[in-house]
Design an enzyme around this catalytic site. Structure first.
Site, PDB file in Angstrom:
ATOM      1  N   ASP A 196      35.260  50.959  81.390  1.00 35.40           N
ATOM      2  CA  ASP A 196      35.420  50.315  79.999  1.00 35.40           C
ATOM      3  C   ASP A 196      34.606  51.045  78.757  1.00 35.40           C
ATOM      4  O   ASP A 196      35.144  51.173  77.499  1.00 35.40           O
ATOM      5  CB  ASP A 196      35.016  48.860  79.928  1.00 35.40           C
ATOM      6  CG  ASP A 196      35.199  48.294  78.586  1.00 35.40           C
ATOM      7  OD1 ASP A 196      36.635  48.165  78.508  1.00 35.40           O
ATOM      8  OD2 ASP A 196      34.514  47.728  77.997  1.00 35.40           O
ATOM      9  N   GLY A 249      38.548  48.596  73.420  1.00 34.52           N
ATOM     10  CA  GLY A 249      39.250  49.742  73.932  1.00 34.52           C
ATOM     11  C   GLY A 249      40.651  49.568  73.951  1.00 34.52           C
ATOM     12  O   GLY A 249      41.418  50.291  73.356  1.00 34.52           O
ATOM     13  N   LEU A 250      41.007  48.375  74.629  1.00 36.22           N
ATOM     14  CA  LEU A 250      42.343  48.114  74.915  1.00 36.22           C
ATOM     15  C   LEU A 250      43.052  47.951  73.315  1.00 36.22           C
ATOM     16  O   LEU A 250      44.065  48.435  73.332  1.00 36.22           O
ATOM     17  CB  LEU A 250      42.549  46.659  75.469  1.00 36.22           C
ATOM     18  CG  LEU A 250      44.162  46.261  75.678  1.00 36.22           C
ATOM     19  CD1 LEU A 250      44.979  47.272  76.304  1.00 36.22           C
ATOM     20  CD2 LEU A 250      44.115  45.103  76.445  1.00 36.22           C
TER      21      LEU A 250
END
Ligand code: SF4
Length: 539
Positions: free
Chosen positions: A292, A427-428
């Protein structure tokens, strides 16, 4: 004269106040005009202390200047001693009192105060600042209280390894933590625990929580740990010279620095090499290696603060989190040399300044994706639309949290990881916003985990230029006004391609493309020019 809006540090008497308020049994008499009691609020509101700082102000007024202000000083000293019966008395003056030259220290020395040690402070308010004042006060106090114990010249220094012969655990002092320092309370708690687990006892912690009698016990330790060089640097050097006590100077902020700190300590104390304390006591190494965190790699970070925290942050950011440090600086002029050396290692030139507008300009220029700074940088970063975390004093009330939140040791590394990553877009979300640009809610720059609206696109020109010109800090959009008539302009195809660039690096791409266009003599930037510039800069 210097036009000043914000200052990173207060006057040196605030540093003296920090030392007095951090300790027990110490009282400060400050020759100061009416109104200087504002400094009390730093302790009762920001540090949220439950009692007033131990300071008596002479609070002279305009009408007193026609009379005997020296008499007022003497009366204040006598009243403070009678009422508070301090174990040590500090006497100093603030900026205005320095001008009337009453010499409160000498006045106190000439009084019969029943034997309490009196330390007279010289605090040149027009050339020095708060941290210097704190360091000087701490040094003068320690020096005064250890006068009687000073070894005769030529006495061999005690061995830092004598603990073994004496059949006890090694013992060190933690010097430098103080009120209004950054997270000092929790750093002390964390280090005491960490050293205990290593088999090392903590002797005196000072100034925070110490009494004058504790300072007298400093020489009984095998070594001194200089936790905050801004406050304890001079006293540690003096103790090393006069008492032969070695100083451990590595500041244990971050995993690598904590390991180096323990290594240095063991070496000084002559302890056997031990398998390093398990990293698993901190989550940072694994968290920053876990998948991640991949998107954190190469994030551009701008760092500014006091020297101790700025240098430590640069090391953690570059070596432990994979960020790219694009700016490093400090307002601590006394430690400028150390900051310059740390910046050189990163291929940068350090910014040494106490002018927040200059810092803001450098920040805008460096186009970072994250700012690690003081309370001031938080404001600047907000204006520029850049995420920011606070790593150093000057601080505001939210940086004296109720929870345990150290910066040092293993737990401190956990805190660094959480607090630095938190302001960034996750991040996503970063990925999805890059792919789908037309969502009505998750628009560009939106950081939904922060629960707010999207900030403006990062500014490409220093906010201060505009702020100064317009007389007020305008919104980020105003700050992107093109800089001159000869600047290239963008045609719709160029703008469209630029809009495809992720939000947080767009400012940098815009600036690079414009520089490229100027270099190539292009008046109009189209899509092709943008990609030519990209190829040019990545070549
Ligand atoms: S004496 Fe110094 S600290 Fe006090 S009000 Fe004047 S300038 Fe400010």
């Amino acid at each position: 004269m210097e036009l000043t809006l914000w200052t990173y540090e207060g006057p040196p008497h605030v540093g003296a106040l920090r030392i007095a308020a951090s300790m027990e049994g110490v009282h400060l008499v400050l020759h100061a005009p009416q109104g200087d009691t504002y400094a009390d609020l730093l302790f009762t509101m920001i540090e949220r202390r439950q009692r007033r700082p131990p300071v008596t102000y002479t609070t002279f007024q305009a009408r007193d200047l026609g009379g005997d202000t020296a008499e007022l000083v003497k009366r204040s000293i006598q009243e403070a001693v009678d009422r508070f019966q301090p174990e040590a008395l500090l006497v100093g003056e603030s900026c205005t009192a320095e001008l009337i030259q009453d010499q409160p220290g000498s006045l106190a020395a000439g009084m019969d105060l029943g034997g309490a040690p009196v330390v007279s402070l010289e605090l040149p308010a027009y050339s020095k600042k708060e941290n210097w004042g704190a360091a000087e006060t701490f040094y003068q106090l320690v020096r005064h209280l250890l006068k009687a114990q000073m070894p005769a010249p030529g006495t061999p220094p005690p061995s830092p390894q004598r603990w073994r012969a004496e059949g006890r655990r090694p013992r060190v002092n933690l010097l430098g933590p103080s009120l209004l320092g950054f997270r000092c309370r929790d750093d002390v708690r964390e280090l005491t625990r960490l050293l205990g687990a290593e088999g090392i006892d903590v002797g005196v912690v000072a100034p925070l929580g110490a009494r004058p009698a504790d300072l007298a016990r400093i020489p009984a330790a095998d070594a001194n740990v200089c936790l905050y060089p801004e406050v304890a640097g001079s006293v540690c050097s003096w103790l090393e010279r006069r008492f032969g006590q070695p100083v451990v100077r590595t500041v244990p902020i971050g995993i690598g620095a904590t390991r180096d700190f323990l290594g240095e300590l063991r070496q000084v104390l002559g302890m056997e090499e031990q398998p390093m304390a398990p990293e698993s006591s901190s989550q940072l190494p694994w968290y920053s290696r876990s998948v991640d965190s991949t998107y954190l790699t190469g994030k551009r970070v701008f760092i500014f603060g006091d020297a101790t925290h700025a240098i430590a942050a640069a090391r953690v950011a570059s070596r432990e989190l994979g960020f790219e440090v694009v700016g490093l600086g400090s307002y601590s002029r006394e430690l400028a040399r150390d900051v310059r050396a740390a910046a050189r290692e990163l291929g940068l030139e350090a910014l040494i300044s106490d002018d927040y507008l200059e810092v803001e300009r450098a920040m805008a220029e460096a186009m970072p994706e994250l700012v690690l700074g003081t309370q001031m940088e938080r404001h600047s970063a907000k204006r520029l639309g850049i995420p920011c975390a606070v790593i150093s004093s000057p601080l505001h009330v939210q940086d004296v949290p109720a929870r345990h939140a150290p910066q040092m040791g293993w737990e401190g590394a956990n805190e660094l990881f959480d607090s630095w990553v938190h302001p960034l877009m996750m991040g996503l979300e970063e990925h999805l916003i890059g792919m789908f640009r037309h969502d009505f809610e998750f628009v560009e720059g939106h950081r939904s985990h922060l629960g707010g609206q999207a900030p403006a696109e990062p500014a490409t020109a220093p906010a201060s230029t505009v702020a100064l010109a317009s007389g007020s800090p305008g919104p980020a959009s105003e700050e992107r006004t093109p800089v001159g008539t000869s600047d290239p302009s963008w045609d719709p195809t160029g703008e469209a391609e630029l809009a495809k660039i992720p939000f947080f690096v767009r400012g940098k791409v815009r600036r690079n493309t414009e520089a490229y266009a100027r270099e190539q003599g292009l008046a109009l930037i189209d899509g092709e020019a943008l990609y030519a510039a990209k190829a040019h800069f990545s070549a």
